[in-house]
Design an enzyme around this catalytic site. Sequence first.
Site, PDB file in Angstrom:
ATOM      1  N   GLU A  17      -2.809   8.226 -52.336  1.00 37.82           N
ATOM      2  CA  GLU A  17      -3.661   8.109 -53.529  1.00 37.82           C
ATOM      3  C   GLU A  17      -2.788   8.162 -54.786  1.00 37.82           C
ATOM      4  OE1 GLU A  17      -7.499  10.069 -53.554  1.00 37.82           O
ATOM      5  OE2 GLU A  17      -7.027  10.877 -55.536  1.00 37.82           O
ATOM      6  N   THR A  48      -7.516   6.177 -58.320  1.00 34.53           N
ATOM      7  CA  THR A  48      -8.607   6.959 -58.906  1.00 34.53           C
ATOM      8  C   THR A  48      -9.193   6.262 -60.137  1.00 34.53           C
ATOM      9  OG1 THR A  48      -7.194   8.273 -60.334  1.00 34.53           O
ATOM     10  CG2 THR A  48      -7.566   9.138 -58.124  1.00 34.53           C
ATOM     11  N   ALA A  51     -12.425   9.986 -65.146  1.00 33.40           N
ATOM     12  CA  ALA A  51     -13.646  10.787 -65.013  1.00 33.40           C
ATOM     13  C   ALA A  51     -14.683  10.441 -66.082  1.00 33.40           C
ATOM     14  CB  ALA A  51     -13.294  12.261 -65.093  1.00 33.40           C
ATOM     15  N   ARG A 108     -19.422  10.707 -57.614  1.00 37.11           N
ATOM     16  CA  ARG A 108     -20.255  11.097 -58.742  1.00 37.11           C
ATOM     17  C   ARG A 108     -19.407  11.298 -59.990  1.00 37.11           C
ATOM     18  NH1 ARG A 108     -22.634  17.026 -59.292  1.00 37.11           N
ATOM     19  NH2 ARG A 108     -20.457  17.261 -59.912  1.00 37.11           N
ATOM     20  N   GLY A 109     -18.251  11.977 -59.842  1.00 35.23           N
ATOM     21  CA  GLY A 109     -17.466  12.404 -61.010  1.00 35.23           C
ATOM     22  C   GLY A 109     -17.878  13.808 -61.388  1.00 35.23           C
ATOM     23  N   TYR A 146     -15.789  17.905 -48.757  1.00 30.84           N
ATOM     24  CA  TYR A 146     -15.175  19.147 -49.217  1.00 30.84           C
ATOM     25  C   TYR A 146     -15.121  20.162 -48.068  1.00 30.84           C
ATOM     26  CZ  TYR A 146     -16.124  16.659 -53.446  1.00 30.84           C
ATOM     27  OH  TYR A 146     -16.136  15.657 -54.392  1.00 30.84           O
ATOM     28  N   GLN A 213       1.911  22.694 -61.074  1.00 32.43           N
ATOM     29  CA  GLN A 213       0.779  22.331 -60.218  1.00 32.43           C
ATOM     30  C   GLN A 213       0.012  23.571 -59.762  1.00 32.43           C
ATOM     31  OE1 GLN A 213       3.366  19.988 -57.488  1.00 32.43           O
ATOM     32  NE2 GLN A 213       1.565  18.708 -57.279  1.00 32.43           N
TER      33      GLN A 213
HETATM   34  P1  FAD Z   1     -21.814  14.159 -54.838  1.00 35.09           P
HETATM   35  O1  FAD Z   1     -21.724  13.614 -53.475  1.00 35.09           O
HETATM   36  O2  FAD Z   1     -22.896  13.652 -55.711  1.00 35.09           O
HETATM   37  O3  FAD Z   1     -21.923  15.740 -54.691  1.00 35.09           O
HETATM   38  C1  FAD Z   1     -21.906  16.607 -55.814  1.00 35.09           C
HETATM   39  C2  FAD Z   1     -22.756  17.839 -55.540  1.00 35.09           C
HETATM   40  O4  FAD Z   1     -24.132  17.458 -55.369  1.00 35.09           O
HETATM   41  C3  FAD Z   1     -22.404  18.573 -54.252  1.00 35.09           C
HETATM   42  O5  FAD Z   1     -22.580  19.949 -54.477  1.00 35.09           O
HETATM   43  C4  FAD Z   1     -23.406  18.065 -53.217  1.00 35.09           C
HETATM   44  O6  FAD Z   1     -23.676  19.037 -52.205  1.00 35.09           O
HETATM   45  C5  FAD Z   1     -24.627  17.775 -54.070  1.00 35.09           C
HETATM   46  N1  FAD Z   1     -25.367  16.578 -53.626  1.00 35.09           N
HETATM   47  C6  FAD Z   1     -24.843  15.401 -53.164  1.00 35.09           C
HETATM   48  N2  FAD Z   1     -25.832  14.502 -52.961  1.00 35.09           N
HETATM   49  C7  FAD Z   1     -27.003  15.109 -53.265  1.00 35.09           C
HETATM   50  C8  FAD Z   1     -28.350  14.691 -53.269  1.00 35.09           C
HETATM   51  N3  FAD Z   1     -28.689  13.449 -52.921  1.00 35.09           N
HETATM   52  N4  FAD Z   1     -29.313  15.579 -53.667  1.00 35.09           N
HETATM   53  C9  FAD Z   1     -28.977  16.841 -54.042  1.00 35.09           C
HETATM   54  N5  FAD Z   1     -27.684  17.290 -54.071  1.00 35.09           N
HETATM   55  C10 FAD Z   1     -26.711  16.435 -53.691  1.00 35.09           C
HETATM   56  N6  FAD Z   1     -13.272  12.276 -59.683  1.00 35.09           N
HETATM   57  C11 FAD Z   1     -13.045  11.317 -60.631  1.00 35.09           C
HETATM   58  O7  FAD Z   1     -13.465  11.474 -61.782  1.00 35.09           O
HETATM   59  N7  FAD Z   1     -12.357  10.161 -60.316  1.00 35.09           N
HETATM   60  C12 FAD Z   1     -11.878   9.927 -59.064  1.00 35.09           C
HETATM   61  O8  FAD Z   1     -11.278   8.886 -58.801  1.00 35.09           O
HETATM   62  C13 FAD Z   1     -12.091  10.921 -58.053  1.00 35.09           C
HETATM   63  N8  FAD Z   1     -11.643  10.737 -56.786  1.00 35.09           N
HETATM   64  C14 FAD Z   1     -11.899  11.698 -55.833  1.00 35.09           C
HETATM   65  C15 FAD Z   1     -11.459  11.493 -54.515  1.00 35.09           C
HETATM   66  C16 FAD Z   1     -11.670  12.435 -53.526  1.00 35.09           C
HETATM   67  C17 FAD Z   1     -11.199  12.183 -52.108  1.00 35.09           C
HETATM   68  C18 FAD Z   1     -12.356  13.650 -53.860  1.00 35.09           C
HETATM   69  C19 FAD Z   1     -12.555  14.706 -52.801  1.00 35.09           C
HETATM   70  C20 FAD Z   1     -12.812  13.865 -55.158  1.00 35.09           C
HETATM   71  C21 FAD Z   1     -12.600  12.901 -56.157  1.00 35.09           C
HETATM   72  N9  FAD Z   1     -13.053  13.073 -57.459  1.00 35.09           N
HETATM   73  C22 FAD Z   1     -12.813  12.106 -58.420  1.00 35.09           C
HETATM   74  C23 FAD Z   1     -13.762  14.313 -57.853  1.00 35.09           C
HETATM   75  C24 FAD Z   1     -15.301  14.171 -57.695  1.00 35.09           C
HETATM   76  O9  FAD Z   1     -15.792  13.236 -58.630  1.00 35.09           O
HETATM   77  C25 FAD Z   1     -15.908  15.558 -57.940  1.00 35.09           C
HETATM   78  O10 FAD Z   1     -15.536  16.432 -56.919  1.00 35.09           O
HETATM   79  C26 FAD Z   1     -17.408  15.590 -58.195  1.00 35.09           C
HETATM   80  O11 FAD Z   1     -17.742  16.896 -58.694  1.00 35.09           O
HETATM   81  C27 FAD Z   1     -18.272  15.352 -56.968  1.00 35.09           C
HETATM   82  O12 FAD Z   1     -18.205  14.051 -56.569  1.00 35.09           O
HETATM   83  P2  FAD Z   1     -18.978  13.561 -55.231  1.00 35.09           P
HETATM   84  O13 FAD Z   1     -18.841  12.102 -55.196  1.00 35.09           O
HETATM   85  O14 FAD Z   1     -18.537  14.331 -54.052  1.00 35.09           O
HETATM   86  O15 FAD Z   1     -20.473  13.980 -55.650  1.00 35.09           O
END
Ligand code: FAD
Length: 292
Positions: A17, A48, A51, A108-109, A146, A213
Amino acid sequence: MKIPEIYKTKKPVFSLEIFPPKRRTNMASLYKAVEQLAKCKPDFISVTYGAGGNMADNATCEIASNIKNTYGIESVAHLTCVNSTREDVQEMISRFQDADIENVMALRGDIVPGEDIKREFRHANELAIEIQRKSGEELEILGACYPEGHYQSESLESDIQNLKYKIGAGVRVLITQLFFDNNAFYEFLDLARSAGIMVPISAGIMPIVKASQIEKTVQLSGASLPHEFTAMISQYEYDPEGLYQAGIDYAVKQCRDLIEHGVDGVHLYTMNDPNVAIRVHEGIKDLLPDPQ
Ligand code: FAD
């Protein structure tokens, strides 16, 4: 190539990544890093997405397209949604398709407390549905997970229940948040499989090689820190060369253990440092299938 196809033919899949540079003037050095990273023969490189969801100066599409079309390495473009309108998201999906990108990570972000967000999309599963709809299912979708639970979920179990929404929305590969304790990953994997989540799950590994870090990444990640890891940090906190070597050794040990336990994939958070990725790759390449 569609990323899920790679997981059908290889175990473990080895991926990297990177993130877009803050300034466009640093683009050339990013591409130099990509040339170096190519030596690890990664199965794919993911890029990535800022955000803030700011599309105007977003270089994710351009970089992911060049990785695929200029360097011949499969790529994944990340896309966040919490700070974007449906129109923004649709435009970005069209840009990805015009740039020949075949794989998108739907995210989601992070929500910054107090920040005025657009909220047309609340969760990554809603973005995945939009990507499928808009691309006519041509784009393959990956998602995040996670091992120790997302910081906003009540429990790991409820986070895994929510993860099922992503799978239902078409996410076909998951990549984990960084972690330092492999046992946490194994427990998560057992729970996810018991909950019926059967898609490939790559383990996200970040080698910690610099004192900066520790504060920025380790403390913010909320990942649990096994004794071996904290002992390493205390021993080398003020010894940059020692920490660099020890951090690589720790990541190599983590990856080797994961591969020996049959992990679907190892995804290295490179922090755009090709030397670290190359050194980790050197330490595990005997356990990787031959690159095709
Ligand atoms: P979601 O899947 O929406 O989850 C967020 C929270 O909501 C969780 O607590 C989950 O349990 C809950 N949830 C999920 N779906 C639902 C639903 N339908 N109804 C109710 N609750 C729900 N961030 C960036 O800004 N840019 C990036 O490029 C980036 N890349 C990433 C790559 C990886 C591999 C990882 C692990 C994270 C990355 N992130 C990035 C960070 C990520 O955007 C954050 O961790 C964010 O807070 C959650 O994103 P998510 O897509 O997991 O969200």
